[in-house]
Structures are given as C-alpha cells and as structure tokens.
Design a protein around this motif. Structure first.
Motif: not given
Lengths: 369, 362
Positions: B294-304, B313-319, B333-341
């Motif tokens: 998806l063009p607007y999502l950048a997932p992190y690699p996860s071991d969980a 470039d889009r609003d995470a809360r709206e999502l 999340f709307d915390k430091p380091r996690l804005r728009d996550h």
C-alpha cells in the motif's frame, strides 16, 4: 562497579515468607491421600460454588482477551445495593487491602490493626513499608474502642488506616455499627473487612453515604465458594474509588473470576441456600460441642467456629484431629494458644468432626486427671 | 472531609494508564454485535487457548479452595518448558504483577528506573506507583535501543532497574545479543520482558541465562503464546538471591486456580501451541507483504504477533476511524517517535483479508 541490591531495605528483614500448610506431611501422618483429607483450616466453603460456575468458566469466550469489568461491576453494585461508582474489583480481598494501604499510607506511616485478626493487614502494611500499631481486642474479642481512639490520638497525623474485620476471623464476632460510627469520626480511613458478612452481622454498607472515610472490603471466597478464583471488591466513596481504579493494574482481575462472579450473582438462590445451611450447621455444631466439658465453642457469625480448650492447648487438639485426617487451625502465643478454629462444612463432614472431638474428650480428661 | 486530603501526594498527581476499551463497549458504540468485530488492537492470540484449557476449566475441582501459594505443580511444568530450575521461577497474576513486585523489591521512593520509550506503558506506570523516578532514554528513529544513551544515563542517574522489551511493543524489534551483553555489563538489574518471545522463535528466549547471571530478570506470559490474556498468568525467572525476597512480598494467593489449571493444560499441548505460533508467524509475514504494497503504509519488520506501520502523508487517526467503522479495531499512537503510527495484531488469514480489503479502498 556494584550492582543494586535488594537487601538494603531493612523492611525486608521484618517479613517472613508465608508458610503454606503442609498437606503432604499431614496426609502421611494420617495415612490418607492428600485429597482425602478434610481440610477445614482455611474457612473455605465446602459446598463449593454455584453449579453454574464450571460451565461459565468453560463456555466463556473471554479468556483470550483482556477482561471487561463493567458487567460484573454493575452486578456487584446491585448485589451490594450501592452506586456502581463505589465499586472497585480486586484480585481477592487481599489485593484490596494492599491497594488501600498503597493509596492512603506513605512509608513510615501507621496502619492500626485489632488482633487477633487476619494476618493480611500486617503483611500488606509491611510490604508497603508502613508501621503497624496493634490495638488488641478485649478478652471477649470485642473491639477496644477507647484504646483505638487513644492510639489514633497519640500518633495524630501518622495513623492513616484502621482495619477492622466484621465478622472477624478467628472469633466470628461482628462489630456493632455504633462502634464503627464512633471510630469513623476519627479522621482516618476505616476499612471494614466483611469477608464473612453473608454469614452474619450487620453490614457497614448502610454507613457509606454518611462517611467518606469508610471502606467496605468484601470477597467471593467464602459465601460464594470461589476462594480459588480470586475475586474481591471494595466499596468506597466515589472520589476514592476512582483513585484506586487509577493505581490498580489495568487487568488485575482474571476472566475466570469475572465469569464465575457473574454466574454466582445469577444464581443467588442456590448460593444463599448453601449459606443458610452453613449457618444452621454452625449452630448445630456449637450446641453439640457445648456439651463437651473440655471445650468452649464461641458464638460465631462467620462460617467457622472458634473453640477454647479448657486447660489445654489448641495445637494438641489440632494434632490429634490431623491424625484422623481432619485439618483445623490452631494458634500460638499466650493470647490464643488455647484455641483452635475450623470451618463449618457439609453435614456429614461436621458429623465427622463432632465424632472425632467426642472420642478425643475422654482421652483428654484422662490425661489431665 | 475532602477525599484528596488523605491520599498519597504522589498518587494524587499521577497520570492514569489508559487501557484499551473492552470490545463489548466498542461494539455497542459502533452498533455491531461483538462477533462482528475484528479485534486487532491488543496483541491477543486469535486462536485462543488450546482445546485442553476448556476441559481443564470445566472440570476444575477446587474453585472453592485457596490456590497453592507456591504454584508448585505449575512451576515444575514451567521448569520443563523453559529448561530453568523451578527454584528460580515465580508465577504471577500476569507478568504485570511480577513487574510490580520487582519494582517494590528494588525501589525506594526517590530511586529511579530506566525506560526506553516507545515501549510497553506499564514500566512507567508501576514506577510512578512505587514513587520512583523514570529516566527515559528514547529509542532511535528506527526504534532500536540507544545503547550509548543508556550507558551515559546509567552513569549519570544511577537507575537501579533497566526495562527492556524484546520483541519490543509496539514495533516488534528484537534486542540483539551484543545489545543485551552491553546492558548486562552495566551496574543495573536488567528486566527483560519477553511477552512476545515465542513469535520470534520458540527457542530464542534468554530465560536460560538467568541462573548464570546475577543481574538479569526475564519475564514471560501465557497471554500471547497460549491465548490466555484474560486469565492473568505470567511467570518470571529471577536470580536466586532475589527469589528469596520475592517470596516474602508476594501475596500468598496471587495466582487463581483457574489460571494455573489453564496454564498447565496449555503446557501439556506444546504441539498445538507451536502450530498456532507457526500460523501467526506465517500470517505476520503475509500481512507485512500486503501492507508494504500500500502506497501510504510503511510497516516495520516484526518478531512479534503484531505489525507497526508508519502512515505516510495521510492521517493515521482517520485510518483508525475508517477501520473502526468497518468493525476492525487497531491501535493508533500519537506519542513521541510514534506520530502517525498504527499497530495491528496479527489475526487469522480472514482477518488479514478483511483488514487489507478496507485499507485498499481507503
């Protein structure tokens, strides 16, 4: 470089690890398997929980999810006759005791207890590094109200909480509401532990509207037969309740306790009938034991009976009963050394206790003669 | 009498922890039946507990009896499962209780802990309740530990405990061996929270190091692996010298008989657990692949068992709200380091499909 150590806290030296009863040893001495022992030492409900509980536990689809407490909180509010804002659910009443001390007392401040009583108040106070000020009950186990009042005044400002069990363990005596009202006029938190209230005594819940500093602690362990599932609750002024809600772990009560609590409150007729049978049995046991000359059974409003051994030690009787596979609780020390306590069970279990005590009697009189 | 008068001053001003909303509550708000909700917001196990758990609970013999204060049978089973002796294992009402006990044991008012946000919120929460200070060393932009920062903070602030989650919540990142070694070399006790470790590999836990290390505590739980989040059953391995004191401050009846019976039943069906973990791990990789497309999502690699995504470039809360309207719950999340996550648990394949369907049209 030195690493942080836990041993630097002097408060740890005052704490002893809890010693659970050694059922295996007791069983070995009686020649029985542990499951065949009649365990009447922990005031458990021998009728067990509502028959609906097991099904509720198995059917609950909630165990995989972090629990939702709202329905149980509301059901308990209805059961206790209070507004839901007053109800805080806890992992057994034990957690309620801990949370209250955590909320109201800083390290070094004082928690008042009225022994003989449950050991949990002192345990939790010490874990929270508070001082414990015991104000012993009278010889007849009634509260020594003037002495409590005096102790609070002598340590003005340092005393934060007073724990009173009513009906109290191990004696089964409840505290008259007018005595509680007297103590509630002191400016401290008065926590009334009503673990046994369903078996007798007058609840302090009726005083909640008048006293912001009153907390009523309750449990499903005794009347509802759910000691193993850990479900307690505290009833207190809404501003305090919201503060306890703030400091408790967000998921403190487990989903099995939630399901079992709801199933119990949905089956009150069955559970209350068992409570009535235990109360009837308690009175039957007490009259039967009163006929034994060497025993003095005390009146009780709990689901247990405390007995004084005339001219003997409670531990001797407990030992003799253990050899017959019956576990009761004896006490140590000058104040309580002559006493033992046992839970009221089902009629056939109570008959076994009565029979065993009847056979102990003559031996006892023989050894004393 | 004013309520605030009698309350501990530090508690009165404390920030409350914000738990997730129970899903019955959310379902009612959305006008949906709870079974029409796909719940991907709390890292719960979509397969629930193994089938033996239901039988164990239906046949629970001793609901009316107090639990064994020492959880002996469970700790023996855990010793077999983890390979560490039962003498250094303690069971708790969820790993949460063990976090709290650890802090009570080590911290006096004025002491501090070191926390590495963004991470699980309970470390800072429990520290506040224990009257301890929280020294924060935020993770790097990639959400890895800032090891230099931690070493400097330890030297300057002398925290007694360092809390590290691996895999970390909310990103699923793994603490590499060299990082753990550097932490263990510090004059602190390292509390390693392995709530999600089985999704990194069934044999990757560091719990086996505890008996050989005097400053490592490892905490684990049945919440995620065995689908028992509701029952509150966790465990920890502690240095022997710490165990001795933990026994003194632990409430005698902390673990319910239902939780202990369920945990035992789960441990007896290791094959089932491993199978479900394998399904979740495979699904995680499929989910990450679909989200990356998806063009607007950048997932992190996860071991969980969850995936964190940056919304570009889009609003995470709206999502989050758009998914909620379709009955799908994720964490925003709307915390430091996690804005728009946003973070989504890994569900069953049909949950992934439903999620991706909504995301593709958003």
């Amino acid at each position: 470089m030195s690493r942080p150590s836990v041993t630097s806290h002097p408060y740890l030296d005052e704490l002893e690890p809890y010693e659970p009863p050694d059922l295996r040893a007791a069983a070995a001495r009686s020649g029985l398997e542990p499951v065949d022992l009649l365990r009447l030492s922990a005031n458990e409900n021998q009728f067990g929980p509502s028959p609906r509980v097991a099904q509720a536990l198995a059917d609950s689809g909630e165990h995989a999810f972090y629990p939702n407490y709202a329905p149980l909180r509301e059901a308990i509010a209805r059961y206790a006759g209070v507004a839901v804002e007053r109800v805080v659910l806890t992992n057994g009443a034990d957690e309620a005791i801990d949370l209250l001390i955590r909320l109201f007392a800083e390290p070094g401040q004082i928690v008042v207890t009225c022994p003989p009583t449950s050991g949990m108040y002192e345990f939790c106070a010490k874990v929270n590094r508070c001082r414990v000020l015991p104000v012993p009950r009278q010889p007849d186990f009634s509260l020594d109200v003037p002495a409590v009042e005096q102790a609070v005044h002598e340590h003005a400002g340092d005393v934060r909480l007073l724990f009173i069990a009513s009906p109290g363990n191990p004696h089964g005596l409840s505290v008259p509401l007018r005595e509680l009202e007297w103590l509630l006029d002191l400016r401290i938190i008065v926590a009334v532990d009503e673990a046994y209230i369903e078996f007798g005594g007058e609840s302090a819940v009726s005083l909640l509207d008048d006293y912001q500093n009153l907390v009523v602690i309750r449990t499903f362990s005794k009347w509802a037969g759910l000691a193993g599932l850990r479900l307690g609750y505290a009833l207190l002024a809404p501003p305090y309740a919201s503060l306890v809600e703030r400091i408790r772990a967000p998921y403190n009560v487990n989903s099995a306790a939630v399901a079992a609590g709801l199933a119990t409150l949905d089956d009150l007729d069955t559970v209350r009938a068992n409570v009535r049978r235990l109360v009837d049995e308690r009175e039957r046991i007490r009259s039967a034991l009163a006929r034994l000359e060497w025993l003095e059974p005390l009146p009780s409003e709990g689901n247990f009976v405390l007995c004084r051994v005339r001219g003997g030690a409670g531990s001797e009787v407990a030992e003799a009963l253990a050899l017959r596979g019956i576990l009761v609780q004896a006490f140590l020390g000058p104040r309580m050394g002559a006493y033992f306590r046992f839970a009221v069970g089902r009629p056939e279990q109570n008959d076994a206790v009565l029979q065993a005590l009847a056979t102990l009697g003559p031996e006892k009189e023989g050894t004393e003669a | 009498m004013n309520a605030a008068d009698l309350v501990r001053a530090d508690v009165a001003t404390m920030e409350p922890y914000t738990p997730i909303f129970p899903f019955e509550v959310v379902a009612a708000r959305l006008g949906r039946a709870p079974e029409d909700i796909i719940k991907l917001d709390a890292n719960e196990n979509p397969y629930g507990p193994p089938p033996g758990v239901r039988d164990a609970l239906a046949n629970l013999q001793y609901a009316h009896s107090y639990p064994d204060p020492e959880s002996r049978i469970l700790r023996q089973a855990l010793a077999r499962f983890t390979g560490v002796p039962s003498g250094v294992l303690l069971a708790g009402a969820g790993a949460d209780e063990l976090l709290d006990l650890t802090m009570r044991l080590f911290l006096s008012p004025g002491d501090s802990i070191l926390n590495c946000p963004p991470t699980f919120g309970m470390y800072a929460f429990d520290a506040a309740i224990s009257g301890a200070r929280v020294v924060s060393v935020p993770r790097t932009a990639e959400l890895a530990l800032d090891l230099e920062g931690i070493e400097a903070a330890v030297a300057q602030q002398r925290p007694k405990l360092v809390f590290v989650t691996s895999p970390n919540n909310p990103d699923g990142g793994w603490l590499p061996d060299h990082g753990l070694e550097r932490l263990l070399a510090l004059p602190v006790v390292v509390v390693l929270d392995e709530a999600y470790v089985e999704f990194a590999g069934m044999d990757r836990s560091r719990i086996g190091r505890v008996p050989h290390c005097d400053n490592l505590i490892v905490l684990r739980t049945f919440s995620k692996l065995a689908g028992l989040a509701g029952l509150r059953i966790g465990y920890g391995a502690f240095p022997a010298t710490v165990m001795e004191h933990l026994w003194k401050i632990k409430q005698p009846y902390n673990v319910s008989v239902a939780a202990a019976a369920a945990a035992l039943a789960a441990l007896e069906d290791r094959a089932w657990l491993e199978q479900r973990v394998a399904l979740i791990v495979a699904e995680r990789e499929r989910l990450i692949g679909l989200l990356s497309a998806l063009p607007y999502l950048a997932p992190y690699p996860s071991d969980a068992n969850f995936v964190l995504c940056r919304v570009v470039d889009r609003d995470a809360r709206e999502l989050k709200l758009a998914l909620e309207r379709e009955g799908i719950l994720i964490r925003y999340f709307d915390k430091p380091r996690l804005r728009d996550h946003v973070r989504s648990s890994v569900g069953k394949p049909e949950h992934t499909d439903a999620l991706v369907r909504v995301l593709a049209e958003w």
